[in-house]
Design a protein around this motif. Structure first.
Motif, PDB file in Angstrom:
ATOM      1  N   GLU A 339      37.692  79.686  26.019  1.00  0.00           N
ATOM      2  CA  GLU A 339      38.570  79.046  25.039  1.00  0.00           C
ATOM      3  C   GLU A 339      38.406  77.532  25.062  1.00  0.00           C
ATOM      4  N   LYS A 340      38.337  76.960  26.258  1.00  0.00           N
ATOM      5  CA  LYS A 340      38.174  75.513  26.384  1.00  0.00           C
ATOM      6  C   LYS A 340      36.814  75.079  25.828  1.00  0.00           C
ATOM      7  N   TYR A 341      35.764  75.780  26.195  1.00  0.00           N
ATOM      8  CA  TYR A 341      34.421  75.392  25.755  1.00  0.00           C
ATOM      9  C   TYR A 341      34.287  75.526  24.243  1.00  0.00           C
ATOM     10  N   ILE A 342      34.760  76.623  23.667  1.00  0.00           N
ATOM     11  CA  ILE A 342      34.637  76.824  22.227  1.00  0.00           C
ATOM     12  C   ILE A 342      35.500  75.826  21.462  1.00  0.00           C
ATOM     13  N   GLY A 343      36.688  75.490  22.015  1.00  0.00           N
ATOM     14  CA  GLY A 343      37.501  74.462  21.374  1.00  0.00           C
ATOM     15  C   GLY A 343      36.781  73.131  21.320  1.00  0.00           C
ATOM     16  N   ASP A 344      36.187  72.713  22.440  1.00  0.00           N
ATOM     17  CA  ASP A 344      35.425  71.460  22.458  1.00  0.00           C
ATOM     18  C   ASP A 344      34.211  71.541  21.541  1.00  0.00           C
ATOM     19  N   TYR A 345      33.531  72.701  21.528  1.00  0.00           N
ATOM     20  CA  TYR A 345      32.352  72.903  20.683  1.00  0.00           C
ATOM     21  C   TYR A 345      32.739  72.753  19.221  1.00  0.00           C
ATOM     22  N   ARG A 346      33.849  73.342  18.836  1.00  0.00           N
ATOM     23  CA  ARG A 346      34.324  73.276  17.456  1.00  0.00           C
ATOM     24  C   ARG A 346      34.660  71.831  17.058  1.00  0.00           C
ATOM     25  N   ASP A 347      35.307  71.100  17.974  1.00  0.00           N
ATOM     26  CA  ASP A 347      35.706  69.730  17.665  1.00  0.00           C
ATOM     27  C   ASP A 347      34.517  68.780  17.601  1.00  0.00           C
ATOM     28  N   ASN A 348      33.566  68.959  18.504  1.00  0.00           N
ATOM     29  CA  ASN A 348      32.438  68.030  18.584  1.00  0.00           C
ATOM     30  C   ASN A 348      31.410  68.254  17.482  1.00  0.00           C
ATOM     31  N   LEU A 349      31.137  69.512  17.140  1.00  0.00           N
ATOM     32  CA  LEU A 349      30.060  69.815  16.194  1.00  0.00           C
ATOM     33  C   LEU A 349      30.560  70.171  14.804  1.00  0.00           C
ATOM     34  N   GLN A 350      31.876  70.276  14.632  1.00  0.00           N
ATOM     35  CA  GLN A 350      32.452  70.610  13.335  1.00  0.00           C
ATOM     36  C   GLN A 350      31.904  71.934  12.786  1.00  0.00           C
ATOM     37  N   VAL A 351      31.822  72.916  13.676  1.00  0.00           N
ATOM     38  CA  VAL A 351      31.362  74.261  13.302  1.00  0.00           C
ATOM     39  C   VAL A 351      32.524  75.224  13.494  1.00  0.00           C
ATOM     40  N   ASP A 352      32.720  76.113  12.523  1.00  0.00           N
ATOM     41  CA  ASP A 352      33.821  77.067  12.601  1.00  0.00           C
ATOM     42  C   ASP A 352      33.438  78.192  13.569  1.00  0.00           C
ATOM     43  N   VAL A 353      34.083  78.212  14.730  1.00  0.00           N
ATOM     44  CA  VAL A 353      33.813  79.223  15.754  1.00  0.00           C
ATOM     45  C   VAL A 353      35.103  79.986  16.024  1.00  0.00           C
ATOM     46  N   ASP A 354      35.034  81.314  15.869  1.00  0.00           N
ATOM     47  CA  ASP A 354      36.186  82.175  16.137  1.00  0.00           C
ATOM     48  C   ASP A 354      35.952  82.921  17.445  1.00  0.00           C
ATOM     49  N   LEU A 355      36.985  82.950  18.277  1.00  0.00           N
ATOM     50  CA  LEU A 355      36.931  83.675  19.534  1.00  0.00           C
ATOM     51  C   LEU A 355      37.989  84.777  19.496  1.00  0.00           C
ATOM     52  N   HIS A 356      37.530  86.024  19.704  1.00  0.00           N
ATOM     53  CA  HIS A 356      38.429  87.180  19.736  1.00  0.00           C
ATOM     54  C   HIS A 356      38.254  87.866  21.090  1.00  0.00           C
ATOM     55  N   VAL A 357      39.346  88.041  21.798  1.00  0.00           N
ATOM     56  CA  VAL A 357      39.287  88.615  23.139  1.00  0.00           C
ATOM     57  C   VAL A 357      40.170  89.859  23.185  1.00  0.00           C
ATOM     58  N   SER A 358      39.595  90.954  23.694  1.00  0.00           N
ATOM     59  CA  SER A 358      40.349  92.184  23.956  1.00  0.00           C
ATOM     60  C   SER A 358      40.156  92.520  25.431  1.00  0.00           C
ATOM     61  N   TRP A 359      41.193  92.324  26.228  1.00  0.00           N
ATOM     62  CA  TRP A 359      41.087  92.437  27.676  1.00  0.00           C
ATOM     63  C   TRP A 359      42.030  93.531  28.190  1.00  0.00           C
ATOM     64  N   GLN A 360      41.469  94.532  28.861  1.00  0.00           N
ATOM     65  CA  GLN A 360      42.254  95.664  29.341  1.00  0.00           C
ATOM     66  C   GLN A 360      42.374  95.713  30.859  1.00  0.00           C
ATOM     67  N   ARG A 361      41.832  94.711  31.536  1.00  0.00           N
ATOM     68  CA  ARG A 361      41.896  94.691  32.997  1.00  0.00           C
ATOM     69  C   ARG A 361      42.901  93.626  33.447  1.00  0.00           C
ATOM     70  N   ASN A 362      43.606  93.948  34.519  1.00  0.00           N
ATOM     71  CA  ASN A 362      44.578  93.000  35.063  1.00  0.00           C
ATOM     72  C   ASN A 362      43.942  92.016  36.038  1.00  0.00           C
ATOM     73  N   GLU A 363      42.881  92.432  36.679  1.00  0.00           N
ATOM     74  CA  GLU A 363      42.250  91.589  37.685  1.00  0.00           C
ATOM     75  C   GLU A 363      41.068  90.838  37.072  1.00  0.00           C
ATOM     76  N   ARG A 364      40.701  89.746  37.724  1.00  0.00           N
ATOM     77  CA  ARG A 364      39.559  88.968  37.280  1.00  0.00           C
ATOM     78  C   ARG A 364      38.253  89.676  37.620  1.00  0.00           C
ATOM     79  N   LEU A 365      37.217  89.308  36.889  1.00  0.00           N
ATOM     80  CA  LEU A 365      35.889  89.825  37.178  1.00  0.00           C
ATOM     81  C   LEU A 365      35.302  89.071  38.357  1.00  0.00           C
ATOM     82  N   SER A 366      34.195  89.590  38.855  1.00  0.00           N
ATOM     83  CA  SER A 366      33.531  88.911  39.967  1.00  0.00           C
ATOM     84  C   SER A 366      33.011  87.544  39.497  1.00  0.00           C
ATOM     85  N   HIS A 367      32.857  86.660  40.479  1.00  0.00           N
ATOM     86  CA  HIS A 367      32.406  85.303  40.160  1.00  0.00           C
ATOM     87  C   HIS A 367      31.044  85.318  39.478  1.00  0.00           C
TER      88      HIS A 367
END
Length: 469
Positions: A339-367
């Protein structure tokens, strides 16, 4: 037309055997019938001629004394004592009927059906009747001066013998075919057993099991083929083991390289943020102090311009530090970092980028998986900015309990995937190569679909280990 290519070798052998035996049996029956028909016809002709000669010689005396009663009895005895004789009659030299064996009346057409020359010993005419073929045999009585004796020989016995013989041959042929099939069934199984063994081993090898070997102990060509095949399998097994070891070593080395690369990125980002950033911050403060205490007009010293240039440099270093190693990825996880990277990418390059997240796990993924996904998305968006000239980009992240899926789609200029793939293999497109390698090291797959002038879609799939509750 029957296509035998889809059937087994065993079936082809058995089918060929049945066809060959059936053809041989049929040809044998046909040839036997032809020979028997010819032989029996000759015998029947000779027998008919003999019976007619006897009738003619015995009828001569009776005709001379005009004893027609005994002539009639003679004809009757001839038909009764010979089953193949259908009729008999005697005509005078003037063509007058003297005696016959027909009880229901004599058919007049027989008088002209067979008229021999008096100089000939006999004459045979083939007649078609309701009972079948009848050979009318005519023999002159006393060289024709007393008349002509006729005997009609039927082919009924011939047909009966032929039918019986044909039936017997059919039964014998059927018995031979059945016996041949039984014997060939045994030998065909023995013949195809090595082939089935080779097929079994080949199927196992195609599934990746190189431990199987062909167990064929014969000394024939199949045994030699099995020995050669086993030697080839041993060589392939050794080669595969060597390749597997090399691939494991390469993968392990590549993992270390990527880990070292990430650590180096983190170190450089920390140094840029801590050392270089602090130095530039101190420089800004010093420039501001000088600007405030500059004698005369501060604009004459250009200190404010210098301070703004340092500020822009500090912002750029901060951006580079974040791109090298975003701390939010370590602190808050993959979704927040994207979210942070795409927000900065959108602001800096003036490109319309949509991020859609569907997350079904409670725990984080491995590093490792989080870093892999982040870097692939980062590389994909960087390529879209550099080459695709895209105006709209969509990033879809779906995480289930079994799999993580990332789809990155843009409406850019697109490219020919095959040509780019060849350049990637040749090492000219290291960005795409790095994406493929990162996906593989994470146990996933990366697929790129692109059409010129339409856009590009990147599919990333990474299977996830089950979470033990």
């Amino acid at each position: 037309m029957i296509k035998l290519g889809r059937y087994s070798f065993f079936f082809k052998i058995m089918t060929g055997l049945v066809v060959v035996l059936s053809l041989l049996g049929t040809m044998n029956i046909i040839q036997t019938r032809i020979v028997m028909n010819k032989l029996f016809a000759e015998q029947q002709e000779k027998r008919g001629i003999s019976i007619t000669n006897i009738l003619a010689s015995r009828a001569a005396n009776l005709i001379l004394v005009q004893n027609y009663y005994d002539l009639h009895e003679l004809i009757k005895d001839t038909t009764v004592n010979n089953d193949d004789v259908r009729y008999a009659f005697v005509v005078s030299k003037d063509g007058e009927l003297l005696a016959h064996s027909f009880e229901g009346g004599f058919p007049k057409e027989l008088l002209t059906a067979n008229t021999p020359d008096n100089s000939a010993k006999y004459h045979i005419a083939e007649l078609s009747t309701e009972e079948g073929v009848v050979w009318d045999i005519a023999v002159p009585v006393f060289e024709g001066r007393l008349g002509i004796a006729h005997v009609g020989m039927s082919d009924a016995s011939l047909r009966t013998i032929l039918q019986g013989t044909t039936r017997q041959l059919l039964l014998e042929t059927l018995a031979v075919v059945v016996l041949g099939i039984a014997l060939m069934l045994f030998y065909a199984r023995q013949l195809t057993k090595p082939i089935r063994e080779l097929v079994r081993v080949t199927s196992a090898i195609t599934k990746g099991d190189f431990t199987q070997r062909a167990r064929i102990e014969t000394k024939d060509e199949f045994g030699k083929l099995a020995t050669t095949f086993n030697s080839m399998t041993d060589y392939l097994d050794e080669l595969l083991t060597e390749l597997r070891n090399k691939e494991e070593a390469r993968t392990h080395l590549l993992q270390k390289v990527i880990v070292a690369q990430e650590e180096e990125r983190k170190r450089i980002a920390r140094e840029l943020h801590d050392e270089t950033g602090q130095t530039l911050t101190s420089l800004m403060m010093g420039l501001k102090y000088l600007a405030n205490n500059c004698p005369g007009n501060s604009q004459f010293c250009h200190l404010e311009d210098m301070r703004m240039a340092v500020k822009r440099t500090l912002d750029e270093i901060h951006r580079l530090s974040v791109e090298l190693r975003p701390s939010i990825l370590d602190d808050m996880g993959l979704v927040a970092a994207l979210e942070k990277y795409i927000g900065d990418y959108r602001d800096n390059l003036q490109v319309d980028v949509d991020l859609h997240v569907s997350w079904q796990r409670n725990e984080r993924l491995s590093h490792e998986i989080e870093v892999t996904v982040y870097r692939i998305v980062q590389e994909a968006l960087t390529n879209a900015a550099k080459y695709a000239e895209a105006q709209n980009i969509s990033v879809l992240v779906t995480c289930t309990m079994q799999e993580l899926t990332v789809i990155i789609e843009d409406d850019g200029v697109g490219f020919l995937v095959g040509a780019i793939a060849r350049e990637t293999v040749a090492g000219h497109k290291l960005g795409l190569y790095g994406m493929y390698e990162r996906a593989t090291l994470a146990g996933g797959t990366l697929t790129i679909e692109s059409t010129p002038d339409i856009g590009t879609t990147i599919y990333l799939r990474i299977p996830l280990p089950e979470v033990i509750v």
